[in-house]
Design a protein around this motif. Structure first.
Motif, short mmCIF file in Angstrom:
data_model
loop_
_atom_site.label_atom_id
_atom_site.label_comp_id
_atom_site.label_asym_id
_atom_site.label_seq_id
_atom_site.Cartn_x
_atom_site.Cartn_y
_atom_site.Cartn_z
N ILE A 178 40.80 24.48 -19.57
CA ILE A 178 39.89 24.83 -20.32
C ILE A 178 39.42 25.98 -19.41
CG2 ILE A 178 38.08 25.08 -22.34
CD1 ILE A 178 39.32 23.33 -23.34
N ALA A 179 38.44 25.90 -18.93
CA ALA A 179 38.02 26.20 -17.53
C ALA A 179 38.25 27.92 -16.82
CB ALA A 179 36.92 25.57 -16.19
N GLY A 226 38.59 23.77 -30.90
CA GLY A 226 38.04 25.46 -31.88
C GLY A 226 36.59 25.17 -31.91
N LYS A 227 36.27 24.82 -32.03
CA LYS A 227 34.30 24.78 -31.90
C LYS A 227 33.99 25.44 -30.90
CE LYS A 227 33.61 22.33 -36.55
NZ LYS A 227 33.19 20.49 -36.37
N ALA A 228 34.43 24.73 -29.96
CA ALA A 228 33.83 24.78 -28.45
C ALA A 228 34.42 26.17 -28.26
CB ALA A 228 34.86 23.64 -27.49
N ILE A 229 35.85 26.47 -28.62
CA ILE A 229 36.35 27.53 -27.90
C ILE A 229 35.39 28.96 -28.02
CG2 ILE A 229 38.17 29.41 -27.85
CD1 ILE A 229 39.49 26.78 -26.97
N PHE A 230 35.27 28.27 -29.85
CA PHE A 230 34.42 29.77 -30.00
C PHE A 230 32.92 30.20 -29.63
CE2 PHE A 230 31.03 30.74 -32.37
CZ PHE A 230 31.18 32.15 -33.35
N PHE A 231 32.07 28.73 -28.91
CA PHE A 231 31.22 28.97 -28.37
C PHE A 231 31.34 30.17 -27.11
CE2 PHE A 231 29.14 26.97 -31.64
CZ PHE A 231 28.57 27.28 -32.23
N ILE A 232 32.53 29.55 -26.08
CA ILE A 232 32.98 30.14 -25.04
C ILE A 232 33.34 31.10 -25.46
CG2 ILE A 232 34.77 30.04 -23.44
CD1 ILE A 232 34.93 27.50 -23.75
#
Lengths: 359, 172
Positions: free
Chosen positions: A23-24, A300-306
């Motif tokens: 992901i990073a 999905g939530k984590a990627i939205f914050f990214i």
């Protein structure tokens, strides 16, 4: 602990580790795509479909560049700097709950590296250690600009840690548990903490911007004043590790935000989905698929914050250093203390009143 | 030897090694880094004793905050080889005497001290967990706890007072 359990834990930790790295890696691609979108450009589009191989190309370039160590630098600490930055960035993902349980032949596997009763304190301790990579690297470069950049970064990080810790206390007062798994399962059924802690959320996300050295708080690498900040002397993969650690931190903090404030793997209507799936596919398969959906929602939530991090980066200009310090010490810390008092009063007086009124 | 005991010996070896390296290393930055390593190994001991909260707080407070300030000060002092002349023979002799005296005191205290025993049947292994610690602090030791918090508050106010710029003082 028997062997199967040990193997399952090892596999979980390995999967968490690989997912964090992937992901990073793709956040660097996403960053350029988002920047391109906001600035009405294409972004990377040559390596692979839509530039999807660009992170690999970058990594290859970083590895094959000359690994340069300045003559007067402290050699061991110069190497230790980026290593420490990577180490502390990767440590934090161990306690994040990525989903609820997974059933394999009567074994219930928790999708979490380590379930610890001090989960959030562990994350906080690892975040506090993130300063060392920057300070050691900046000092070992034997360059005044690097040292100034490192000192700046360190003072920024430790200033914002205070407000971050205070905003966390309000959450802990509500959940009365330090375990991240417990905090997530308490938010089941739409009880997301964001509805109870909007002020705490704003303080927390501001502080996590500062902790990750992201715009508008990217003063450690403020090139107009400090050449390149703490990594002025770094090149090749050592620089790559510093930049990569920033992206890992970004993913970790996005995951922590979604765990603490947005219910982690909980989503509206998950009980209905769970009962439908277990009825249709049987107890084990249905349970596993429901868990996978929850994990997908979490990511999905984590990627939205990214994405939110990137959005802010390409929208808002950088703060001045005194503005940064004033915001941290004079605005966020009093606000966080105020938030603690409000939360305490609400837990003590408002909550019994509302429960009495509802019954 | 079971795994806990071997872990204990390994951690103890690391603790003593890094503590010795704090004293032995010539570069003050290396000393500070070894001190941080010592705090980590001490946290490992706390985890072996099932006191996870103490371990985390030890890392946050000592390794995360206090040692950063140590590093700040030492980095700004810019100690290199040119400061070697401060270590005259007199300071060396004085340091040896002080260190030896401390060692004799510690050794004497160690010889006199009685190591408390415990019975494995009645010992509660969960006593170091955060819930139990919180109950203990806020029920049995409430007054000392509050007094310590007032002491810390006074110290904080004092630090702010000392750091405040006085009227007419030069800005820099």
């Amino acid at each position: 602990m028997d062997l199967t359990e040990f193997l399952i834990k090892t596999a979980t930790i390995f999967v968490v580790f690989v997912l964090t790295l992937v992901i990073a890696m793709y956040s660097t691609w996403g960053e350029r795509k988002v920047a391109g979108f906001i600035q009405d450009r294409m972004g990377p589009n040559r390596a692979g479909w839509g530039g999807l191989l660009q992170p690999l190309a970058d990594a290859g370039k970083m590895f094959f560049k000359e690994d340069f160590i300045p003559a007067l630098a402290n050699k061991w600490l110069f190497i230790a700097g980026p290593s420490l930055a990577m180490l502390t960035a990767l440590l934090a993902s161990a306690v994040i709950p990525f989903g609820s349980t997974f059933k394999i032949n009567n074994h219930e596997v928790v999708l979490q590296g380590v379930e610890s009763n001090i989960g959030i304190l562990y994350v906080f301790g690892v975040v506090a250690l993130g300063v060392y990579g920057i300070m050691v690297g900046g000092w070992a470069s034997n360059n005044k600009f690097s040292l100034l950049g490192a000192i700046r970064a360190a003072s920024q990080n430790i200033s914002y840690e205070v407000a971050m810790g205070l905003s966390l206390i309000a959450i802990l007062m509500m959940s009365s548990s330090l375990s991240l798994g417990e905090i997530v399962s308490q938010q089941h059924g739409g009880n997301w903490n964001i509805f109870y802690q909007p002020l705490g959320f704003i303080i927390f996300i501001t502080c996590s911007f500062a902790e990750c050295n992201r715009v508008p708080f990217d003063l450690p690498e403020c090139e107009t004043e400090l050449v390149g900040g703490y990594h002025t002397e770094y090149g090749s993969m050592k620089l790559g590790f510093y930049l990569f650690a920033e992206y890992i931190n970004m993913f970790i903090s996005s995951a922590i935000i979604s765990v603490l404030y947005f219910g982690g793997y909980n989503y509206p209507g998950m009980d209905w989905v769970y009962s439908q799936l277990t009825q249709a596919l049987g107890g084990i398969t249905g349970h596993n698929i429901a868990t996978l959906i929850g994990t997908g929602v979490f990511f999905g939530k984590a990627i939205f914050f990214i994405f939110f991090y990137m959005w802010v980066r390409w929208t808002i200009p950088r703060f001045r250093y005194d503005q940064l310090m004033n915001l941290g010490w004079k605005k966020l810390i009093p606000l966080a203390i105020f938030n603690i008092i409000i939360t305490g009063a609400a837990v003590l007086f408002l909550k019994p009143m509302i429960t009495a009124w509802l019954n | 030897m079971n795994s806990t005991v071997s872990f204990f010996y390994f951690l103890s070896f690391l603790t003593i090694l890094s503590a010795v390296m704090v004293v032995v290393s010539r570069n003050p930055i290396h000393s500070v880094l070894y001190l941080i390593l010592t705090f980590f190994t001490l946290s490992g001991h706390y985890i072996l004793l099932n006191a996870q909260f103490l371990a985390a707080v030890n890392i946050i407070v000592y390794a995360g905050a206090i040692m950063v300030l140590f590093l700040f000060v030492i980095m700004f002092l810019n100690m290199k080889q040119d400061n070697e002349e401060s270590k005259t023979n007199l300071t060396k002799v004085a340091a040896t005497i002080v260190g030896g005296t401390v060692f004799i005191i510690l050794f004497g205290a160690y010889r006199k001290s009685v190591i408390p025993t415990y019975s494995p049947e009645t010992f509660d292994s969960q006593v170091g967990m955060i819930e139990n610690l919180g109950h203990l602090l806020f029920r049995d030791y409430l007054l000392p706890f509050e007094l310590i918090s007032i002491l810390l508050l006074v110290a904080m106010v004092g630090a702010v007072m000392l750091g405040k710029r006085e009227i007419g003082e030069r800005h820099f």
